[in-house]
Design a protein around this motif. Structure first.
Motif, PDB file in Angstrom:
ATOM      1  N   GLY A 441       1.053  -1.328  -0.041  1.00  0.00           N
ATOM      2  CA  GLY A 441      -0.141   0.065   0.225  1.00  0.00           C
ATOM      3  C   GLY A 441       1.012   1.164   0.020  1.00  0.00           C
ATOM      4  N   ARG A 443       0.701   5.800   0.189  1.00  0.00           N
ATOM      5  CA  ARG A 443      -0.172   6.802   0.418  1.00  0.00           C
ATOM      6  C   ARG A 443       0.411   7.987  -0.081  1.00  0.00           C
ATOM      7  N   THR A 452      -6.016  13.049  -0.012  1.00  0.00           N
ATOM      8  CA  THR A 452      -5.273  11.724   0.156  1.00  0.00           C
ATOM      9  C   THR A 452      -5.455  10.570  -0.772  1.00  0.00           C
ATOM     10  N   GLU A 454      -4.787   6.572  -1.245  1.00  0.00           N
ATOM     11  CA  GLU A 454      -4.308   5.225  -0.892  1.00  0.00           C
ATOM     12  C   GLU A 454      -4.435   4.113  -1.731  1.00  0.00           C
TER      13      GLU A 454
END
Length: 514
Positions: A441, A443, A452, A454
């Motif tokens: 993952g 970000r 934001t 992700e």
């Protein structure tokens, strides 16, 4: 061998002499050089005035420009700085209130300064700007806020200018047109005042003749140059030790022998002679007349009171279209005007103390701002926001990606374009936050759109501000970097791209209109 400090001062003096170009010989019994030097003893005063630049744009040429460019230029048909009140006291504190007036709006401002601080407050700005002007760190040994040495530094500079002033202006030729009216009465701030009116005119061709004449006068006055250098040596020797240290001086640097003095005089005279030769060669070149011609016209009126202080000025400089013919700038001419009225000279002047707001920006804060961040400093209903955001569009973004240099983009066999996610977001002013090796993952935060993101390598599903979003294509890993299909990534970031093919190769132009 001439010691470093002495040699450095001599060469700097030569450059300074060449930078001063105003007439100063006596006219009708009125000494213009005395008038110029008298302004050095002004410790306090109040004034008002304007400085204006009027741009005569070629509208036919502007019609061929992009709409964005034409809209921006409409702001700049006339630029005026209006000073409603300027005040300076004997301690070096100053206060200015006025406005920057443009063709489509006016931006009021106030400016305050003391020995350590400059405070600028612009109408529409959410926070003022503060500049730290203390000498700490700038010139070691001068002390900081309120220190006595900062005042001593200013006094030392003023004394040096006074010592050198007579020589600096003594050889300057007058403009061809100079008139003096010794019995004039002129309203200054509404009060009739007895003044001497000095009127002068000069064009570019005449200026081109004055420059070599000035150099000729300097070359012929070896004795005057020697006397000036002696004054500088005396000035340096009399400085307090802490100021000598601040200027980077050592005692032996400023105690030249007779031979060293002769060498320095000769070096400066040689530099003047070299400049004479270069000017003579330049005058034979066709480009000389492109610069020094009658397309430049300057005129000024100075009103001088009985104590030789300038109390009022009116000046105008015009530049003809001929000067811009090869510049690519669609101008038919420029006119620059200035006017000023001065009163309460060396009187009791009141300057308000600076009240530094706790939330003020300093210069380092501003330098680090990205354009889209700078726009957000201003109220959306303000004139300056309208200028920066809507017409100049300074927050628009654009950068290039190539398949061959930098962090490359990738084009698949099917013609799909994939962009490096981190590089793209950072080029648009965003930032990488974290990577989780276990989940793959990633970000990111895109400040301009306050989003934001992700993501996960191998997945088309992502979170945007914690809300699920599905892209058409999964995030791919290429050479250790995460890539996303261009339409997916740029669609989320409110950006777009175009493919350019030219002699330099193929590349992408990524742009975003904020």
């Amino acid at each position: 061998m001439i010691r470093k400090g002495w040699k450095r001062a001599g060469l700097a003096l030569g450059a300074l002499l060449l930078a001063v170009l105003v007439g100063c010989q006596a006219v009708g019994g009125f000494s213009l050089d005395d008038m110029i030097l008298k302004q050095l003893d002004v410790k306090s005063s109040e004034s008002s005035g304007t400085f204006e630049i009027a741009l005569d744009w070629d509208d036919a040429a502007l019609a061929q420009e992009e709409p964005k460019v034409a809209a921006a230029i409409e702001w700049f048909r006339k630029i005026q700085v209006r000073i409603d009140r300027s005040a300076s006291d004997e301690d070096g504190n100053a206060y200015v209130s006025g406005a920057l007036a443009l063709s489509k709006g006016e931006i009021p401002f106030t400016l305050q300064t003391d020995k350590d601080t400059v405070l600028l407050d612009v109408a529409g700005a959410k926070r003022p700007l503060v500049l730290d002007m203390s000498f700490d760190g700038m010139m070691p040994g001068l002390g900081g806020t309120g220190g006595e040495n900062s005042g001593a530094f200013e006094d030392a500079i003023l004394k040096l200018v006074g010592e050198a002033g007579s020589y600096l202006v003594g050889h300057l030729p007058n403009p061809p047109t100079v008139k003096v009216d010794l019995l004039a009465s002129e309203p200054i701030r509404g009060v009739p005042t007895d003044v001497t009116k000095v009127h002068a005119e000069l064009n570019g061709k005449e200026l081109g003749e004055l420059i070599p004449a000035y150099l000729d006068a300097l070359v012929k006055d070896e004795a005057g140059l020697r006397q000036l250098l002696g004054s500088i040596v005396k000035w340096a020797a009399e400085l307090p030790p802490e100021l000598q240290e601040a200027f980077g001086m050592e005692a032996e640097d400023w105690a030249p022998t007779e031979q060293e003095l002769n060498e320095t005089v000769q070096e400066i005279l040689d530099s003047f002679k070299e400049a004479q030769e270069e000017l003579a060669a330049a005058k034979k070149d066709e480009s000389w007349n492109d610069i020094f011609n009658e397309g430049i016209q300057f005129k000024t009126d100075l009103y001088v009171d009985r104590s030789m202080h300038i109390r009022k000025t009116n000046s105008e400089l015009t530049l003809s279209a001929e000067l811009f013919k090869d510049s690519g700038i669609p101008l038919k001419g420029v006119t620059i005007r200035s006017s000023e009225e001065i009163w309460n000279v060396n009187g009791d002047v009141s300057v308000p103390a600076i009240q530094k707001p706790f939330n003020a920006y300093d210069l380092e804060d501003l330098v680090e701002l990205k354009p889209f961040q700078a726009v957000k400093l201003f109220d959306e209903n303000s004139v300056i926001y309208q200028l920066l955001k809507k017409d100049l569009q300074i927050d628009d973004q654009e950068f290039l990606l190539s398949p061959d240099w930098g962090v490359p983009y990738v084009e698949t066999e099917d013609g799909d374009v994939y962009l490096p996610i981190r590089e793209t977001i950072e080029q648009l002013g965003g930032q990488f936050l974290e990577y989780d090796p276990a989940t793959k993952g990633i970000r990111f935060y895109d400040e301009a759109t306050r989003q934001t993101l992700e993501l996960k390598v191998g997945s088309a599903n992502l979170l945007v501000n914690d809300k699920p979003v599905a892209w058409t294509n999964a995030v791919e890993g290429v050479d250790g970097l995460a890539y996303a299909e261009a339409d997916d990534l740029l669609g989320t970031l409110h950006a777009k791209y175009s493919v350019v093919e030219d002699e330099y190769g193929d590349y992408l132009v990524v742009s975003r209109d904020l």
